[in-house]
Each structure stands twice: as structure tokens, then as C-alpha cells.
Design a protein around this motif. Structure first.
Motif, PDB file in Angstrom:
ATOM      1  N   ALA A   1    -103.259  65.559 -32.870  1.00 26.91           N
ATOM      2  CA  ALA A   1    -101.884  64.910 -32.545  1.00 26.91           C
ATOM      3  C   ALA A   1    -101.904  64.655 -31.124  1.00 26.91           C
ATOM      4  O   ALA A   1    -102.599  64.998 -30.333  1.00 26.91           O
ATOM      5  CB  ALA A   1    -100.781  66.061 -32.564  1.00 26.91           C
ATOM      6  N   HIS A   2    -101.174  63.473 -30.807  1.00 29.97           N
ATOM      7  CA  HIS A   2    -101.193  62.975 -29.550  1.00 29.97           C
ATOM      8  C   HIS A   2    -100.315  63.754 -28.589  1.00 29.97           C
ATOM      9  O   HIS A   2     -99.199  64.146 -28.912  1.00 29.97           O
ATOM     10  CB  HIS A   2    -100.505  61.392 -29.454  1.00 29.97           C
ATOM     11  CG  HIS A   2    -100.762  60.648 -28.010  1.00 29.97           C
ATOM     12  ND1 HIS A   2     -99.386  60.683 -27.172  1.00 29.97           N
ATOM     13  CD2 HIS A   2    -101.712  60.069 -27.653  1.00 29.97           C
ATOM     14  CE1 HIS A   2     -99.696  59.900 -26.247  1.00 29.97           C
ATOM     15  NE2 HIS A   2    -101.013  59.627 -26.472  1.00 29.97           N
ATOM     16  N   VAL A   3    -100.773  63.824 -27.106  1.00 32.07           N
ATOM     17  CA  VAL A   3     -99.821  64.820 -26.261  1.00 32.07           C
ATOM     18  C   VAL A   3    -100.114  63.975 -24.820  1.00 32.07           C
ATOM     19  O   VAL A   3    -101.149  63.329 -24.663  1.00 32.07           O
ATOM     20  CB  VAL A   3    -100.354  66.042 -26.082  1.00 32.07           C
ATOM     21  CG1 VAL A   3     -99.809  66.601 -24.905  1.00 32.07           C
ATOM     22  CG2 VAL A   3    -100.556  66.826 -27.358  1.00 32.07           C
ATOM     23  N   ARG A   4     -99.060  63.824 -24.153  1.00 27.85           N
ATOM     24  CA  ARG A   4     -98.956  63.091 -23.015  1.00 27.85           C
ATOM     25  C   ARG A   4     -98.524  64.380 -21.872  1.00 27.85           C
ATOM     26  O   ARG A   4     -97.359  64.931 -22.023  1.00 27.85           O
ATOM     27  CB  ARG A   4     -97.984  61.828 -22.931  1.00 27.85           C
ATOM     28  CG  ARG A   4     -98.088  61.246 -21.646  1.00 27.85           C
ATOM     29  CD  ARG A   4     -97.266  59.954 -21.804  1.00 27.85           C
ATOM     30  NE  ARG A   4     -97.340  59.124 -20.676  1.00 27.85           N
ATOM     31  CZ  ARG A   4     -96.155  59.017 -19.778  1.00 27.85           C
ATOM     32  NH1 ARG A   4     -94.844  59.688 -20.073  1.00 27.85           N
ATOM     33  NH2 ARG A   4     -96.228  58.087 -18.960  1.00 27.85           N
ATOM     34  N   LEU A   5     -99.072  64.256 -20.576  1.00 33.04           N
ATOM     35  CA  LEU A   5     -98.671  65.406 -19.705  1.00 33.04           C
ATOM     36  C   LEU A   5     -98.492  64.906 -18.355  1.00 33.04           C
ATOM     37  O   LEU A   5     -99.238  63.789 -18.085  1.00 33.04           O
ATOM     38  CB  LEU A   5     -99.827  66.413 -19.391  1.00 33.04           C
ATOM     39  CG  LEU A   5    -100.446  67.240 -20.529  1.00 33.04           C
ATOM     40  CD1 LEU A   5    -101.561  68.175 -20.135  1.00 33.04           C
ATOM     41  CD2 LEU A   5     -99.329  68.079 -21.453  1.00 33.04           C
ATOM     42  N   SER A   6     -97.428  65.152 -17.689  1.00 29.71           N
ATOM     43  CA  SER A   6     -97.109  64.551 -16.327  1.00 29.71           C
ATOM     44  C   SER A   6     -96.708  65.521 -15.593  1.00 29.71           C
ATOM     45  O   SER A   6     -95.963  66.634 -15.978  1.00 29.71           O
ATOM     46  CB  SER A   6     -95.951  63.388 -16.332  1.00 29.71           C
ATOM     47  OG  SER A   6     -95.013  63.899 -16.978  1.00 29.71           O
ATOM     48  N   PRO A   7     -96.661  65.560 -14.133  1.00 35.43           N
ATOM     49  CA  PRO A   7     -96.081  66.309 -13.318  1.00 35.43           C
ATOM     50  C   PRO A   7     -94.555  66.753 -13.488  1.00 35.43           C
ATOM     51  O   PRO A   7     -93.808  65.656 -13.754  1.00 35.43           O
ATOM     52  CB  PRO A   7     -96.321  65.859 -11.858  1.00 35.43           C
ATOM     53  CG  PRO A   7     -97.555  64.926 -12.231  1.00 35.43           C
ATOM     54  CD  PRO A   7     -97.340  64.183 -13.293  1.00 35.43           C
ATOM     55  N   GLY A   8     -94.161  67.813 -13.601  1.00 35.82           N
ATOM     56  CA  GLY A   8     -92.687  68.005 -13.839  1.00 35.82           C
ATOM     57  C   GLY A   8     -91.812  67.756 -12.672  1.00 35.82           C
ATOM     58  O   GLY A   8     -92.182  67.571 -11.676  1.00 35.82           O
ATOM     59  N   ARG A   9     -90.731  67.227 -12.904  1.00 35.45           N
ATOM     60  CA  ARG A   9     -89.792  67.017 -11.907  1.00 35.45           C
ATOM     61  C   ARG A   9     -88.686  68.127 -11.672  1.00 35.45           C
ATOM     62  O   ARG A   9     -88.185  68.827 -12.340  1.00 35.45           O
ATOM     63  CB  ARG A   9     -88.804  65.713 -12.521  1.00 35.45           C
ATOM     64  CG  ARG A   9     -90.043  64.611 -12.550  1.00 35.45           C
ATOM     65  CD  ARG A   9     -90.367  64.093 -11.166  1.00 35.45           C
ATOM     66  NE  ARG A   9     -91.300  62.863 -11.236  1.00 35.45           N
ATOM     67  CZ  ARG A   9     -92.661  62.965 -11.061  1.00 35.45           C
ATOM     68  NH1 ARG A   9     -93.264  64.079 -10.967  1.00 35.45           N
ATOM     69  NH2 ARG A   9     -93.446  61.791 -11.324  1.00 35.45           N
TER      70      ARG A   9
END
Length: 272
Positions: free
Chosen positions: A264-272
Motif C-alpha cells: 500500500a502507498h503511504v505519504r509522510l510529512s511533518p505534522g502541523r
């Protein structure tokens, strides 16, 4: 053993532990090469899950002594797939040519030579088409540990004809890390192809919150040192023992809650 490979045999299968399949393989090896030391990498790979087997073997490889590395996760046993022996980095990898060896071979530096296993003199007298782990692969591994040359197993084949699994995807773009679920363990912990170093490059540090994008859905997940850093039932992301980002639920099943199967595809980014 030939070409400087030790008399260690590592064994990875999806045979489980409820039956006598693993013991039969041990017994065959002991009967041919009693001096061989067997290291069980694991036998609880989900049935036929070639990708999970490949990930386990590749991640365990840096901690295993050089030797013969036998992996039998073989949903097409008895079919047309080839049994192969691959030399890489002073090691020999044995298994079905279905990709289960490919990530470990790459981790060892890449295939230097490959052979199709056809020499019946190295097999048991009667080979069951449904149990080649016992009747073909185990005896071949044992014979290699007695000094037989790898080239004795059968004719050479071009290394570029070996079946390889696609490399796990991971890239950084637009302030986020995009990857995939590499594997799900028996506890429901989700291992991603994204590394802890990738998160660090995005500025994420321990104690921060990361945004996990699952398609159009977004989940805020704390990034901590271990899954026990959050209360039972809570989601957490952490760097696992392979240096990869994993997601877990303390005393729960993250794969089930998030609906994240392998691939499965996952995208992570810094939380806001």
C-alpha cells in the motif's frame, strides 16, 4: 566448503511450526552434513508471501555469518519455476527463482553467478513435487557444506535471468516522503520503505508529530522511540531495528486499524 563459504546453513520458510516440515529439513541436512550449523531465520512467513520472505531474509542478512542461505517460500512448488543457486558476496543463496532471494542477493552486493539446480545426484532418492524443501533444497545445501562446488548443482544461467522483486519505492518530494508498506509482522506492525533518515531530512525529530496520508485520509501520528512511549491502544511511528519507519499500536494491530496491506502507498510529512 568450496569458495570460502562456511558450513553454516540458514533456513527461512513459510512451513509454520505445527507440523514436522522444518524438522524433516533439519534431519536431511544432519544426515548428509552432520557438521553443518543450522540457523533458523524463521518459519512463520505468511503462506506463499514471497515479498515478506524476501524482506525478512534481506534484513537479517547483515547479522548472519557467511554460508548457504536457503529460503523456501514457494507458492508455485511443483510448477515451472526454477530451483536456483546464486553466489553473491561470498555467500550462496538457494531457493525457488520467484524473487524470494532477490533482495538479500542485492544486499550482499549483487549476483556474481547463478545456476539452475538440476543435478539429481544431490537430491534425495525420491523427490516429492510438493516438498522440494526437504527433497531438493535441503540436501543440496547440505552437500555444499561438505565441499561440493556450487557449479556442481547444475548448468550456469545468466544472472540477468533471475526473477527479482521490484525494489521498494521511496522518494522525497514536495516536503514529504512517499513510500509503501514493505511488510506487516505478526503483531500488525507496519514497516514502511521510508527510512528514519528520510524523516530527518524532512526535519522530523523524536517527539514530533507526523502526518500520515493514506489516500485522501490523513492521520496524525506521534514519532517516538518505541511503541511503548504511547498509551495502550494509541498509534505511534518509530524507527525499527532495520532503520525503517514503522507504525504500530501499543497492544494493538496497526495494519488492521489503518487498512494497510503490504504494497500500500503511504505519504509522510511533518505534522502541523
Amino acid at each position: 566448503m568450496s569458495r570460502g563459504v562456511s558450513s553454516v546453513i540458514t533456513l527461512l520458510t513459510d512451513y509454520g511450526l505445527e507440523d514436522g516440515f522444518v524438522a524433516a529439513c533439519h534431519g536431511v541436512i544432519a544426515g548428509i552434513a552432520p557438521q553443518a550449523r543450522i540457523i533458523d531465520v524463521g518459519h512463520l512467513v505468511p503462506a506463499g508471501d514471497v515479498r515478506r520472505g524476501a524482506a525478512i531474509l534481506a534484513q537479517a542478512l547483515p547479522y548472519l555469518p557467511a554460508g548457504v542461505h536457503l529460503a523456501v517460500v514457494d507458492p508455485a512448488v511443483g510448477g515451472n519455476r526454477r530451483p536456483v543457486a546464486v553466489e553473491a558476496g561470498g555467500r550462496v543463496f538457494l531457493g525457488p527463482d520467484n524473487g524470494v532471494l532477490s533482495w538479500a542477493v542485492r544486499a550482499a552486493g549483487g549476483a556474481e553467478a547463478a545456476y539452475e539446480i538440476t543435478n539429481k545426484d544431490l537430491f534425495l532418492a525420491n523427490v516429492s513435487p510438493t516438498f522440494q524443501g526437504r527433497d531438493l533444497f535441503a540436501p543440496v545445501a547440505a552437500h555444499l557444506c561438505t565441499g561440493r562446488a556450487v557449479a556442481d548443482v547444475g548448468p550456469p544461467m545468466p544472472v540477468d535471468r533471475l526473477v527479482t522483486l521490484p525494489a521498494p519505492t521511496c522518494r522525497l518530494r514536495d516536503g514529504a516522503a512517499e513510500g509503501e508498506v514493505l511488510s506487516v509482522d505478526r503483531h500488525g506492525n507496519v514497516q514502511l520503505s521510508i527510512t528514519a533518515s528520510d524523516l530527518a531530512e524532512l526535519g522530523v525529530r523524536l517527539g514530533d508529530t507526523i502526518a500520515v496520508w493514506l489516500g485522501r485520509r490523513q492521520v496524525a501520528v506521534p514519532f517516538r522511540e518505541t511503541f511503548t512511549a504511547v498509551p495502550p491502544g494509541d498509534l505511534v511511528a518509530f524507527a525499527d531495528s532495520a532503520g525503517l519507519v514503522a507504525m504500530a499500536i501499543n497492544a494493538g494491530d496497526a495494519a488492521d486499524r489503518l487498512g494497510l496491506p503490504p504494497g500500500a502507498h503511504v505519504r509522510l510529512s511533518p505534522g502541523r
